[in-house]
Scaffold this motif. Sequence first.
Motif, PDB file in Angstrom:
ATOM      1  N   ARG A 265      11.518 -14.336  28.607  1.00 57.57           N
ATOM      2  CA  ARG A 265      10.170 -13.864  28.302  1.00 57.57           C
ATOM      3  C   ARG A 265      10.172 -12.643  27.388  1.00 57.57           C
ATOM      4  NH1 ARG A 265      10.329 -15.349  33.366  1.00 57.57           N
ATOM      5  NH2 ARG A 265      10.668 -13.237  34.150  1.00 57.57           N
ATOM      6  N   ALA A 266      11.310 -12.367  26.752  1.00 59.96           N
ATOM      7  CA  ALA A 266      11.415 -11.307  25.745  1.00 59.96           C
ATOM      8  C   ALA A 266      10.962  -9.957  26.261  1.00 59.96           C
ATOM      9  CB  ALA A 266      10.623 -11.685  24.490  1.00 59.96           C
TER      10      ALA A 266
ATOM     11  N   TYR B  49      17.459 -19.865  24.904  1.00 52.56           N
ATOM     12  CA  TYR B  49      16.308 -19.001  24.667  1.00 52.56           C
ATOM     13  C   TYR B  49      15.134 -19.532  25.472  1.00 52.56           C
ATOM     14  CZ  TYR B  49      12.351 -16.748  22.433  1.00 52.56           C
ATOM     15  OH  TYR B  49      11.196 -16.037  22.212  1.00 52.56           O
TER      16      TYR B  49
ATOM     17  N   GLY C 180      12.243 -17.501  25.954  1.00 48.93           N
ATOM     18  CA  GLY C 180      11.163 -16.549  25.747  1.00 48.93           C
ATOM     19  C   GLY C 180       9.844 -17.230  25.427  1.00 48.93           C
ATOM     20  N   GLY C 181       8.765 -16.476  25.565  1.00 50.47           N
ATOM     21  CA  GLY C 181       7.444 -17.011  25.266  1.00 50.47           C
ATOM     22  C   GLY C 181       7.172 -17.088  23.777  1.00 50.47           C
ATOM     23  N   LYS C 182       7.859 -16.257  22.996  1.00 52.43           N
ATOM     24  CA  LYS C 182       7.673 -16.262  21.558  1.00 52.43           C
ATOM     25  C   LYS C 182       8.548 -17.335  20.926  1.00 52.43           C
ATOM     26  CE  LYS C 182       7.052 -11.230  21.646  1.00 52.43           C
ATOM     27  NZ  LYS C 182       5.606 -11.235  21.405  1.00 52.43           N
ATOM     28  N   SER C 183       8.256 -17.661  19.677  1.00 50.40           N
ATOM     29  CA  SER C 183       9.140 -18.570  18.953  1.00 50.40           C
ATOM     30  C   SER C 183      10.458 -17.861  18.695  1.00 50.40           C
ATOM     31  CB  SER C 183       8.505 -18.984  17.629  1.00 50.40           C
ATOM     32  OG  SER C 183       8.431 -17.864  16.750  1.00 50.40           O
TER      33      SER C 183
ATOM     34  N   GLU D  53      10.190 -15.565  15.736  1.00 53.11           N
ATOM     35  CA  GLU D  53       9.552 -14.280  16.013  1.00 53.11           C
ATOM     36  C   GLU D  53      10.497 -13.361  16.772  1.00 53.11           C
ATOM     37  OE1 GLU D  53       6.649 -11.212  16.421  1.00 53.11           O
ATOM     38  OE2 GLU D  53       7.139 -12.780  14.966  1.00 53.11           O
ATOM     39  N   PHE D  54      11.243 -13.936  17.701  1.00 52.06           N
ATOM     40  CA  PHE D  54      12.214 -13.126  18.425  1.00 52.06           C
ATOM     41  C   PHE D  54      13.257 -12.548  17.472  1.00 52.06           C
ATOM     42  CE2 PHE D  54      16.262 -12.645  20.609  1.00 52.06           C
ATOM     43  CZ  PHE D  54      15.902 -11.759  21.603  1.00 52.06           C
TER      44      PHE D  54
ATOM     45  N   ARG E  95      12.872 -11.933  14.351  1.00 55.90           N
ATOM     46  CA  ARG E  95      12.236 -10.899  13.538  1.00 55.90           C
ATOM     47  C   ARG E  95      12.244  -9.554  14.275  1.00 55.90           C
ATOM     48  NH1 ARG E  95       7.704  -8.123  12.925  1.00 55.90           N
ATOM     49  NH2 ARG E  95       6.770  -9.019  14.806  1.00 55.90           N
TER      50      ARG E  95
END
Length: 382
Positions: A50-51, A222, A224-227, A230-231, A233
């Motif tokens: 979830r980053a 991975y 996480g909730g983000k792509s 995006e992670f 980046r």
Amino acid sequence: MRHSIRETTSTISICCFFLLLCSNSVGIAQADSFSDYFSDYECNQPLMDRAVLTATSSLTQRGPENARLNVRTQLIICTGNPMNKHICTRWAFDLSTWTPTLPQLTHAVAVIQPEERTRLMKFHFIDDFLSSLIGRLLMRKFVSTSSGEPYHQVHFERDVRGKPYWVQQGQAKSKGTTTATTTKALSFNVSHQGSLVLLAGIRGNKDDAEFGIGTDVMKIEYNGGKSLAEFFRLMQSKFSPQEWSFISRPQHNEGAQLKAFMRHWCLKEAYVKELGVGITVDLQKISFAVDTTHPLEEAVSPLCATTLRCNGTPMTQWHFEEHLISHKYCAAIAFRNCLPQENAKFEFVRFEDLIEQNAAAEQPDVVAYCKQALLKPQKQHS
């Protein structure tokens, strides 16, 4: 004579995203001049979960607002003497192959010290409890096997920063430091993530130049909730331009890029864990050139030609191994001022390899403790 230059940098805070790796205890402090220490790696979250940062080295310090990497930065330049070769131990334990019975758990808990039982019971999930318990058993077995000290007499304490270290028989202890009176020199480190618990340890002699070891393991996934784009980046600023050029190679798919990311993160973690607690560092200044002689695959592990530059200076007194442990996990070992006698794979060990019978396992308080631990919930795995 071995000459060295040690350079310490000033303290700088690092933003929370740096610690997405769930950076737990980061390193080997000094029990004596030979790092008879291990890192009490209590990382309980996957790197990309979830980053966000959800665990630190202390249960009372968890949360993104406390994210900080503390390491002691050393610049060590050798002017001629080669690094000594030492006996290296690489052990792995796969928790997915072990469902502990009550008798097994009581024998394991009986050998760890009371203060460590208290620390373990604070974990909410049984997964984390067992990972940390196995880590302690790995340490005890390594010290006993490498030093000849009887298994049940191995004793650990923590220094003023909370880092555990092995107290050798005959050592004089004062304010978190020790003075050794034996000829054994050990450095060792534990890491765990997912179902794997790793130990890397090295054994030398007291007349050897100071040496140390750090290790890290990461699951190549991975969640996480983000792509992933995006992670990446958000994380790019934690890598040197050379590292990021390798990680983000456009000709490779996301799976290959994620694997490259984890390789670099493992290396950075293993390096800073060996350095120990102290001063915050800029991760862009820690730049790895990974071994590209072969793709990192289980069949050819470990790769041993990875090199490191800090602030542009080659770190010639460091040696690195990169491992792929199944297709799911990558691992790294950082050797400071030493080389392993041979570059070998991690050896999987069983619970029975780590334990010795103990009459204390039948004590009512130990049995009650273990029954309570077995009531802890399991994590929900995707």
